[in-house]
Design a protein around this motif. Structure first.
Motif, short mmCIF file in Angstrom:
data_model
loop_
_atom_site.label_atom_id
_atom_site.label_comp_id
_atom_site.label_asym_id
_atom_site.label_seq_id
_atom_site.Cartn_x
_atom_site.Cartn_y
_atom_site.Cartn_z
N UNK A 265 0.81 -1.22 0.00
CA UNK A 265 0.00 0.00 0.00
C UNK A 265 0.83 1.26 0.00
N UNK A 266 2.16 1.12 -0.02
CA UNK A 266 3.04 2.28 -0.03
C UNK A 266 4.32 1.96 -0.79
N UNK A 267 4.94 3.01 -1.35
CA UNK A 267 6.22 2.84 -2.04
C UNK A 267 7.37 2.67 -1.05
N UNK A 268 7.14 3.08 0.21
CA UNK A 268 8.18 3.02 1.23
C UNK A 268 8.64 1.57 1.43
N UNK A 269 9.96 1.41 1.47
CA UNK A 269 10.51 0.07 1.64
C UNK A 269 10.86 -0.62 0.35
N UNK A 270 10.74 0.08 -0.78
CA UNK A 270 11.12 -0.52 -2.06
C UNK A 270 12.61 -0.88 -2.03
N UNK A 271 12.98 -1.99 -2.67
CA UNK A 271 14.38 -2.44 -2.62
C UNK A 271 15.37 -1.41 -3.16
N UNK A 272 16.53 -1.35 -2.51
CA UNK A 272 17.64 -0.51 -2.97
C UNK A 272 17.27 0.97 -3.09
N UNK A 273 16.51 1.47 -2.11
CA UNK A 273 16.12 2.89 -2.11
C UNK A 273 16.38 3.50 -0.74
N UNK A 274 16.55 4.83 -0.74
CA UNK A 274 16.61 5.58 0.50
C UNK A 274 15.22 6.12 0.82
N UNK A 275 14.85 6.12 2.10
CA UNK A 275 13.54 6.63 2.49
C UNK A 275 13.56 8.15 2.55
N UNK A 276 12.46 8.76 2.11
CA UNK A 276 12.28 10.20 2.17
C UNK A 276 11.08 10.53 3.04
N UNK A 277 11.11 11.68 3.69
CA UNK A 277 9.91 12.21 4.32
C UNK A 277 9.01 12.76 3.23
N UNK A 278 7.76 12.99 3.57
CA UNK A 278 6.75 13.34 2.56
C UNK A 278 7.11 14.50 1.65
N UNK A 279 7.58 15.64 2.21
CA UNK A 279 7.84 16.83 1.41
C UNK A 279 9.22 16.85 0.77
N UNK A 280 10.09 15.91 1.14
CA UNK A 280 11.45 15.91 0.62
C UNK A 280 11.49 15.79 -0.90
N UNK A 281 10.48 15.14 -1.46
CA UNK A 281 10.48 14.91 -2.90
C UNK A 281 10.48 16.23 -3.67
N UNK A 282 9.95 17.30 -3.06
CA UNK A 282 9.92 18.60 -3.72
C UNK A 282 11.27 19.30 -3.71
N UNK A 283 12.07 19.05 -2.69
CA UNK A 283 13.28 19.86 -2.47
C UNK A 283 14.57 19.14 -2.86
N UNK A 284 14.46 17.96 -3.48
CA UNK A 284 15.63 17.28 -4.01
C UNK A 284 16.20 18.08 -5.19
N UNK A 285 17.46 17.82 -5.52
CA UNK A 285 18.03 18.39 -6.73
C UNK A 285 17.52 17.59 -7.93
N UNK A 286 16.46 18.08 -8.54
CA UNK A 286 15.84 17.41 -9.68
C UNK A 286 15.52 18.45 -10.75
N UNK A 287 15.64 18.05 -12.00
CA UNK A 287 15.33 18.98 -13.10
C UNK A 287 13.83 19.24 -13.21
N UNK A 288 13.04 18.19 -12.95
CA UNK A 288 11.59 18.28 -13.12
C UNK A 288 10.91 17.73 -11.87
N UNK A 289 9.98 18.49 -11.31
CA UNK A 289 9.16 18.02 -10.20
C UNK A 289 7.72 17.92 -10.69
N UNK A 290 7.11 16.76 -10.49
CA UNK A 290 5.72 16.54 -10.87
C UNK A 290 4.88 16.41 -9.61
N UNK A 291 3.95 17.33 -9.42
CA UNK A 291 3.05 17.29 -8.27
C UNK A 291 1.77 16.58 -8.69
N UNK A 292 1.57 15.38 -8.19
CA UNK A 292 0.47 14.54 -8.67
C UNK A 292 -0.38 14.00 -7.53
N UNK A 293 -0.47 14.75 -6.42
CA UNK A 293 -1.23 14.22 -5.29
C UNK A 293 -2.18 15.25 -4.69
#
Length: 414
Positions: A265-293
């Motif tokens: 029921x969640x993406x958290x715990x997917x293999x070979x990944x680092x866990x993020x807090x909810x809002x961290x996805x916005x503030x990463x160094x990324x070229x494109x941010x997609x807000x889909x929630x």
């Protein structure tokens, strides 16, 4: 001019009215719905009790054509929410240059705790209540939060029963076998990806190996992740859901993330990944941010920490007005929601055409027509923003408003 009666109206519409210096009559017509329906829906539950549910259908404007908009089943649905979404739909269909107006509906309920029998009884009774006010040439509902193709099939069947004849055109988002359109499931994401591609072209951004972070891994977010990888050759480095997020600098294994989401029921715990807090996805160094929630997910505090080149709004209203101003001043290119997430309603329009002509298009035909519509709409907005020196969001509302106002003038309303 702008008083308490505008409660529930997206503030961008009022801001646009001020920018365009619209007269009182035009503003009043834009800022008020044609009709608001509130209906009581008594349903006999499986245990024999009768429970009364509340339903809504708000029809905002039909200057350009029959009204169009989804139906939500949600325990926290309110009439203000439905008003806001009905208004958004009006500007969205106008922006895509569709011959449609806007509407929205909903029932205050939690579909997750209803049995299939209760859900079907509720759906059919709701259609009985609103049937005099909807129809293939009047107002065409569609699925939204808490509803799906199966529910749309029940709605279409109940309306057809009341009409005494098969009426597939009254509802879109139906199962394929009874008049649904191929390509509808991923239409919102595909439309959003088309606008991202066009934005990158205009801004001279190389998409191959561009990094992408996505908030939300439901239908729109998950499909956007796969399309970003498969069509844009970008690297999806982070995704999140209501439980948290996952990150991998070299790019996520989307198949493993999808399997984890399905299993837990969640993406958290997917293999070979680092866990993020909810809002961290916005503030990463990324070229494109997609807000889909979520609505209002990008606040001023978050916007001040964001560094992407493009923010694509696949969700409705994910950026607060103040955050939008901050992103604009920082040079972040925001593709506004009424443009970025309009792929769904566009393919719904294609479904209406197919129902009307008793035709069935291939998925390739649907996707090609969708891409053409999305690119044209993006270019219209980008040109308005560039020539007027305004945000992409304000430009989108101006382009759409001009079309609605012109239709009202031609029809003699103003």
């Amino acid at each position: 001019m702008f008083d308490h009666r505008h409660n529930g109206l997206p503030p961008q519409i009022l801001d646009c009215a001020r920018f365009m210096n619209l007269d009182m009559l035009t503003t009043e017509l834009l800022c008020h719905p044609i009709r608001e329906l509130t209906v009581s829906i008594p349903i006999r539950m499986d245990d024999g009790r009768v429970k009364v549910f509340t339903g809504y259908r708000i029809q905002w404007n039909d200057a350009l054509g029959p009204m169009k908009g989804g139906i939500r089943y949600h325990p926290e649905e309110t009439i203000d929410t439905v008003r806001s979404l009905a208004a958004w739909m009006t500007w969205k269909t106008a922006l895509l240059d569709l011959p449609l107006g806007g509407a929205k509906g909903g029932i205050v309920c939690d579909p997750k705790i209803l049995s299939d029998r209760e859900l079907q009884r509720l759906t059919r009774k709701y259609i009985q209540r609103i049937a005099p006010f909807i129809g293939p040439e009047t107002d065409v509902p569609a699925p939204d939060v808490g509803t799906d193709a199966r529910v749309m099939g029940w709605m279409m069947d109940e309306y057809s029963r009341l009409a005494g004849k098969f009426q597939p055109g009254v509802i879109t988002g139906k199962p394929i076998q009874i008049g649904g359109a191929l390509g509808r499931t991923e239409a919102t994401a595909r439309g959003g990806i088309a606008t991202i591609s066009e934005a990158a072209r205009e801004l001279n951004i190389q998409l191959k190996d561009a990094t992408v972070a996505i908030q939300g891994f439901g239908n729109a977010g998950a499909n956007a992740a796969y399309l970003a990888r498969n069509l844009l050759n970008a690297r999806v480095i982070a995704v999140s859901d209501s439980q948290g997020g996952v990150y991998h600098a070299e790019g996520l294994n989307l198949e493993e993330v999808t399997a984890q989401k399905k299993k837990t029921g969640s993406v958290v715990g997917s293999p070979n990944t680092e866990k993020l807090n909810g809002d961290d996805v916005f503030t990463l160094e990324a070229d494109i941010v997609i807000a889909a929630a979520l609505e209002d997910a990008i606040t001023p505090a978050i916007a001040e920490r964001m560094t992407p080149k493009i923010v694509a709004e696949l969700a409705n209203g994910p950026t607060t007005p103040e955050a939008d101003r901050i992103l604009f001043e920082e040079g972040v290119h925001v593709i506004p929601d009424i443009l970025c997430n309009a792929g769904g309603v566009t393919v719904s329009f294609f479904e209406m055409i197919q129902n009307k002509t008793f035709d069935a298009w291939t998925e390739e035909e649907v996707n090609q027509r969708l891409e053409k519509k999305m690119i044209k709409a993006y270019r219209d907005v980008f040109q308005m923003a560039r020539t007027s020196g305004i945000t992409m969001r304000k430009a989108a509302y101006v382009v759409a408003s001009e079309r609605i106002i012109n239709a009202m003038k031609l029809r003699g309303w103003i």
